[in-house]
Enzyme design. Structure first.
Site, mmCIF file in Angstrom:
data_model
loop_
_atom_site.group_PDB
_atom_site.id
_atom_site.type_symbol
_atom_site.label_atom_id
_atom_site.label_comp_id
_atom_site.label_asym_id
_atom_site.label_seq_id
_atom_site.Cartn_x
_atom_site.Cartn_y
_atom_site.Cartn_z
ATOM 1 N N GLU A 63 0.810 -1.232 0.000
ATOM 2 C CA GLU A 63 0.000 0.000 0.000
ATOM 3 C C GLU A 63 0.837 1.273 0.000
ATOM 4 O O GLU A 63 0.624 2.161 0.826
ATOM 5 C CB GLU A 63 -0.974 -0.034 1.176
ATOM 6 N N GLU A 103 -5.598 -10.881 -1.913
ATOM 7 C CA GLU A 103 -6.486 -10.748 -0.739
ATOM 8 C C GLU A 103 -7.947 -10.732 -1.162
ATOM 9 O O GLU A 103 -8.744 -9.924 -0.694
ATOM 10 C CB GLU A 103 -6.143 -9.453 0.030
HETATM 11 C C1 GLA Z 1 -5.028 -4.864 3.915
HETATM 12 C C2 GLA Z 1 -3.742 -5.561 4.311
HETATM 13 C C3 GLA Z 1 -4.035 -6.890 4.927
HETATM 14 C C4 GLA Z 1 -5.159 -6.825 5.911
HETATM 15 C C5 GLA Z 1 -6.366 -6.284 5.246
HETATM 16 C C6 GLA Z 1 -7.523 -6.305 6.196
HETATM 17 O O1 GLA Z 1 -5.539 -5.293 2.738
HETATM 18 O O2 GLA Z 1 -2.857 -5.757 3.260
HETATM 19 O O3 GLA Z 1 -2.896 -7.313 5.587
HETATM 20 O O4 GLA Z 1 -4.817 -6.029 7.010
HETATM 21 O O5 GLA Z 1 -6.063 -4.977 4.839
HETATM 22 O O6 GLA Z 1 -7.622 -7.512 6.894
#
Ligand code: GLA
Length: 348
Positions: free
Chosen positions: A146, A256
């Site tokens: 991020e 994710e």
């Molecule tokens: C972001 C992070 C993850 C996690 C999610 C929420 O996407 O990369 O590690 O913290 O948020 O669970």
């Protein structure tokens, strides 16, 4: 097989996600080290359904390196032993992030920002220690997480304020030095929905590749919603596949994945899982997986990881507010949802 609403993910006759997509891409899940108890239901589910794993929280900077010089490895060691024992692939998440990162990295004893050299030295020690420990065991690292703003441009985190974009490039170099065989990923969210963010990502990765920085792929978090615009998603993802013109092996990973049934900032009542809702949800997942299969056929995508094992364990039940969410293919009590069957059915 006729649809059986009670069929669970660990049932002997249940289809398996990772088997269904074998040869196209690995399918995985974010887990926690407590799921690795071999007598648990979760363990049976993850062994049957998934072949690649990420720790949801335990390998982030805060839990693994809470104070300078003090590392807490036991949970990540357990994860790595699980990988060695079973031969599944492991993803390390994440070496450098603005969130869940202890403040000691950035400050001196008077609370002032440290010089850039000090920050980079601390980062190097952090990355080298962790990546070397799991060398050959954790195959992929989300090196940075991020680092780009939603509206485009780099995120003005403490890392960035002190070290500009050099911390990112240096992070990749250190990780590569510590494990030259590991796949190194730059991971982010909203890359499918924000064109400005996708443009910054594509341009920045191109710059790194041109400079010879060892970045091997982009991690698309894909925290999606029922309102995700798939045309936009495809258009943005194409900005990244275009990077193969200078790096033919450059890859994408879905890191994710989940599909929230609430809009961002939505205060609506909790949604019921009606048949109409299930059908809409299944159609969204099927559209997405058709596109992921296209990317796998092009040889650019070999890993798709869900953020959680089943609906009841998803972070989306508590974020951005408390409500019952249904973002995954496996429901509460490990029941296989219609969307699960729809997705598996794409493979004939
Ligand atoms: C972001 C992070 C993850 C996690 C999610 C929420 O996407 O990369 O590690 O913290 O948020 O669970």
């Amino acid at each position: 097989m006729p649809y059986n609403p009670k069929l669970t993910a660990d049932a002997e006759n249940a289809p398996s996600l990772c088997e269904a997509f074998a040869g196209r891409f690995r399918v995985g899940a974010a887990i926690n080290s407590w799921h690795l108890n071999e007598n648990s239901r979760e363990y049976a589910v993850i062994r049957k359904q998934f072949s690649v794993f990420t720790l949801e929280n335990e390998s982030k900077p805060e839990p693994i390196h809470p104070e300078e010089g003090r590392y807490v490895f036991d949970r990540v060691d357990r994860f790595s032993e699980f990988g060695e024992k079973t031969g599944v692939r492991l993803r390390g998440h994440t070496l450098v992030w603005h969130s869940q990162c202890p403040d000691w990295f950035f400050h001196d004893e008077n609370g002032n920002f440290v010089e850039k050299e000090v920050l980079l030295r601390r980062m190097k020690e952090h990355i080298t220690t962790i990546v070397s420990r799991y060398r050959g065991k954790i195959g992929t690292w989300d090196v940075v997480n991020e680092v780009i703003r939603d509206e485009g441009g780099m995120r003005e985190s403490k890392w960035y304020k002190i070290a500009g974009t050099d911390y990112i490039k240096e992070a990749f170099r250190c990780a590569h030095e510590a494990d030259p065989a590991a796949r190194l990923i730059i991971n982010d969210y909203n890359l499918e929905s924000s064109e400005a963010k996708a443009d910054t990502m594509a341009a920045f990765v191109r710059e790194m590749l041109e400079e010879g920085v060892p970045v091997h792929g982009i991690g698309l978090q894909m925290h999606l919603g029922l309102d995700t615009d798939f045309e936009k998603l495809k258009k943005n993802v194409r900005k990244f596949t275009a990077l193969r013109d200078i790096a033919p092996d450059f890859c994408l990973e879905v890191t994710e994945l989940d599909v929230s049934c609430y809009r961002w900032g939505d205060d609506a009542e909790d949604i019921e899982q009606t048949p109409e809702f299930e059908a809409l949800f299944a159609a969204k997942y099927a559209d997405l997986f058709r596109f992921l299969l296209e990317l796998s056929d092009e040889g650019v995508l070999d890993t798709v990881v869900f953020w959680g094992i089943h609906d009841g364990a998803s972070w989306l039940n508590g974020f951005p507010r408390r409500h019952k969410n249904y973002p995954l293919l496996i429901g509460r009590e490990f029941v296989l949802k219609p969307a699960f069957h729809e997705v598996v059915g794409l493979i004939k």
